[in-house]
Enzyme design. Structure first.
Site, PDB file in Angstrom:
ATOM      1  N   THR A 149      -9.092  -8.349  -4.670  1.00  0.00           N
ATOM      2  CA  THR A 149      -9.002  -8.732  -3.253  1.00  0.00           C
ATOM      3  C   THR A 149      -7.839  -8.013  -2.575  1.00  0.00           C
ATOM      4  O   THR A 149      -7.962  -7.556  -1.430  1.00  0.00           O
ATOM      5  CB  THR A 149      -8.785 -10.263  -3.148  1.00  0.00           C
TER       6      THR A 149
ATOM      7  N   HIS B 125      -8.825  -4.545  -1.726  1.00  0.00           N
ATOM      8  CA  HIS B 125      -9.615  -4.491  -0.483  1.00  0.00           C
ATOM      9  C   HIS B 125      -8.693  -4.540   0.732  1.00  0.00           C
ATOM     10  O   HIS B 125      -8.901  -3.833   1.718  1.00  0.00           O
ATOM     11  CB  HIS B 125     -10.602  -5.666  -0.418  1.00  0.00           C
TER      12      HIS B 125
HETATM   13 ZN    ZN Z   1      -7.458 -12.961  -7.469  1.00  0.00          ZN
END
Ligand code: ZN
Length: 347
Positions: free
Chosen positions: A45, A48
């Protein structure tokens, strides 16, 4: 003494990268604690958010301190908090929930539709200090070190997925040998599965899988036929349980084909978009599919800490540790595709 400002790794502007800034140390509300961060894990994440891809641009407001995988020490306690002490080492659940939804009131906190994530929707853990609701704090026992505390969030994804179905004596296929897939393989083994097979197309990741969980069979599906492995391991029909960790359509198709009649699939991997599924195969094979999101609050945390205290060893999935001032090296290691978990040290 608590300073007024702190180092924090922030998405400051809508472009690629993260920046080390001086940010105000958060003020804690009556039901919150302040945690001095010791170690953090870098998640996909966070990559990203670093890359500022479409998902990040549509989801993450800025300025935003990123990061949600952490271990630290409680340094301040809100006036309504009970049961926690200053000096307590801890990790924590990064999904902040409300208490008024039907799911929360039924005790299924992880299914609260209003969940907000630290480091995504709320200021995160890549900082010297993090404020967190006391409800979300997970005290760390003395025998669990900070670097493991810093990866309990992704280990929790692995545990939640792996424990979705009974694995005792079962043959388990895991597609996708990223850190979560690898940890799920170790968990499946710990939970009593008979054969655990993990597949990928990246030889470095398969090597790491074998290193972290030596009794797991790692299979490169570009060079090896999964059906040869099934017969080599003496499985009569195929796998009983599949844990999909890759988001790859090809991997999911292969999983459906290699499952027994009545097999079960837990899906954690996220396909890049809509993906075609041969539903008739799923119907005729009477397959059960479960989507997995986050960790069960707080049963997953309880089970994972119990397993860590009872011989589950995932420490080798941490392949890199950097001082936080070298965070660019940490993100580069993550982006190389050759790392396991990358941990940043904040003390
Ligand atoms: Zn994580």
């Amino acid at each position: 003494m608590k300073p007024n400002t702190m180092k924090a790794l922030e998405k400051s502007k809508p472009q690629e990268g993260l920046w080390m800034v001086q940010a105000p140390v958060p003020e804690v509300a009556p039901d919150e604690v302040l945690i001095r961060i010791n170690k953090t894990g870098i998640c996909g994440t966070d990559i990203h958010i670093w890359n500022w891809d479409d998902w990040a641009a549509h989801t993450v407001p800025y300025p935003m301190i990123t990061g949600h995988e952490f271990a630290g020490t409680i340094v301040e306690i809100g006036r309504d908090v009970t049961g926690l002490e200053i000096g307590q080492r801890c990790s924590g659940e990064g999904h902040l929930i409300s208490s008024d939804s039907r799911q929360s009131r039924a005790g299924k906190f992880h299914l609260d539709p209003g969940t907000r994530g630290i480091g995504v929707n709320e200021q995160g853990a890549f900082a010297e200090y993090l404020k967190l609701p006391a409800f979300n704090v997970i005290p760390l026992p003395d025998d669990i070190p900070d670097e493991i505390g810093a990866i309990l969030d992704p280990l929790g994804n692995a545990v939640h997925t792996a424990l979705s179905f009974d694995l005792l004596g079962e043959d388990v296929l895991i597609t996708g040998a990223g850190p979560i897939g690898i940890m799920a393989a170790a968990v499946a083994r710990h939970a009593g599965a008979r054969n655990v097979v993990i597949t990928d197309i990246n030889p470095d990741r398969l090597k790491l899988a074998q290193h972290v969980a030596p009794t797991v069979r790692a299979v490169d599906v570009t060079t090896e036929d999964l059906y040869d492995v099934i017969s080599e391991l003496g499985m009569a029909q195929g796998f009983d349980v599949g844990l999909e960790m890759s988001g790859s359509q090809i991997a999911l198709d292969q999983m459906i084909e290699s499952l027994v009649m009545g097999g079960k699939i837990a899906l954690l991997g996220i396909p890049p978009g809509r993906s075609p599924v041969d539903w008739s195969r799923i119907v005729f094979k009477a397959i059960t599919i479960k989507g997995v999101y986050g960790r069960e609050m707080f049963e997953t945390w309880y089970k994972m800490i119990a397993m860590l205290q009872n011989g589950l060893d995932v420490s080798r999935v941490i392949t890199h540790q950097f001082d936080v001032d070298d965070f660019t090296k940490g993100f580069a290691a993550m982006k190389s595709g050759q790392s396991g978990k990358v941990v940043l040290n904040w003390t």
